[in-house]
Design a protein around this motif. Structure first.
Motif, PDB file in Angstrom:
ATOM      1  N   ILE A  10      10.464 -93.624-103.852  1.00  0.00           N
ATOM      2  CA  ILE A  10       9.070 -93.817-104.268  1.00  0.00           C
ATOM      3  C   ILE A  10       8.634 -95.177-103.732  1.00  0.00           C
ATOM      4  CG2 ILE A  10       7.444 -93.931-106.179  1.00  0.00           C
ATOM      5  CD1 ILE A  10       9.516 -92.408-107.886  1.00  0.00           C
ATOM      6  N   ARG A  17       0.593 -94.856-110.253  1.00  0.00           N
ATOM      7  CA  ARG A  17       0.871 -94.428-108.881  1.00  0.00           C
ATOM      8  C   ARG A  17       1.003 -92.909-108.763  1.00  0.00           C
ATOM      9  NH1 ARG A  17       7.254 -96.189-108.669  1.00  0.00           N
ATOM     10  NH2 ARG A  17       7.804 -95.064-110.563  1.00  0.00           N
ATOM     11  N   GLY A  19       2.594 -91.680-106.134  1.00  0.00           N
ATOM     12  CA  GLY A  19       3.864 -91.505-105.436  1.00  0.00           C
ATOM     13  C   GLY A  19       4.953 -90.896-106.302  1.00  0.00           C
ATOM     14  N   VAL A  84       8.361 -91.625 -99.637  1.00  0.00           N
ATOM     15  CA  VAL A  84       7.066 -91.178-100.150  1.00  0.00           C
ATOM     16  C   VAL A  84       6.168 -92.404-100.181  1.00  0.00           C
ATOM     17  CG1 VAL A  84       5.851 -90.157-102.104  1.00  0.00           C
ATOM     18  CG2 VAL A  84       8.181 -89.393-101.540  1.00  0.00           C
ATOM     19  N   THR A  85       5.109 -92.371 -99.374  1.00  0.00           N
ATOM     20  CA  THR A  85       4.275 -93.565 -99.241  1.00  0.00           C
ATOM     21  C   THR A  85       2.793 -93.254 -99.319  1.00  0.00           C
ATOM     22  OG1 THR A  85       3.828 -95.513 -97.869  1.00  0.00           O
ATOM     23  CG2 THR A  85       4.263 -93.455 -96.700  1.00  0.00           C
TER      24      THR A  85
END
Length: 193
Positions: A10, A17, A19, A84-85
């Motif tokens: 993450i 977030r 993410g 994951v961005t």
């Protein structure tokens, strides 16, 4: 050869977030596969590293910071990664870049896939992340999961579920097919030397 271990990283730590939701979805997609790899979430919140301040690059000396040492150990335990961005100002979040700067040999000769979200599906962030990966001697996958437009708005702002977007699951599985193949090949090569 044991099953490869793939960490789903993450790439943000901020409150609220998206993410985390995307990473948990990727974990579900991975776990629904044929058991060709073991998947786990790696949350940068668990590794509160300061802004990079080491005397030397991790390519030349291990970090002195305790959280960075734990991070490097976790990175070393994994055979591959899914980053994951979100896309922040056409690039990756600073906390993800900082984490990448705190490890080096632990990443070498491993594979990575990517999930992006935000402006144009996080494509510009993923493109930057691929360049960074190459410098860390990570083999980046060509394809990625890009969560953009109506999909992103539905998931992020409207609270919709990933199950409502089956085309994203198809793309995620295609990325994982490629990633698992490369992860196995590179793991076999690393263990053969």
């Amino acid at each position: 050869m044991s099953k490869p271990k793939i960490g789903i990283v993450i790439g943000t730590t901020r409150e609220g977030r998206f993410g985390e939701k995307a990473a948990r979805w990727m974990l579900e997609v991975g776990e629904q596969r044929s058991g060709d790899a073991d998947f786990e979430i790696v949350d940068l919140r668990d590794y509160p590293m300061p802004f990079f301040e080491e005397r030397l690059s991790p390519a030349h000396a291990p970090p002195k910071n305790e959280a960075a040492q734990r991070w490097a150990k976790k990175v070393a335990e994994l055979d591959g990664y899914v980053f994951v961005t979100g896309e922040y100002n056409h690039s990756i979040p600073g906390v993800l870049k900082n984490a990448l700067d705190y490890a080096y040999s632990e990443f070498n000769r491993k594979a990575a896939g990517f999930v992006g979200y935000g402006g144009v599906g996080g494509a510009r962030a993923i493109e930057h992340l691929r360049s960074i990966a190459v410098e860390l001697q990570i083999a980046p996958m060509r394809n990625g999961v890009y969560i953009a437009g109506a999909d992103a708005m539905g998931l992020i702002r409207e609270g919709r579920d990933f199950s409502e977007f089956p085309h994203l699951a198809a793309t995620a599985n295609a990325v994982l097919d490629e990633l698992v193949w490369w992860t196995k090949a590179l793991k076999a090569a690393r263990e053969g030397f």
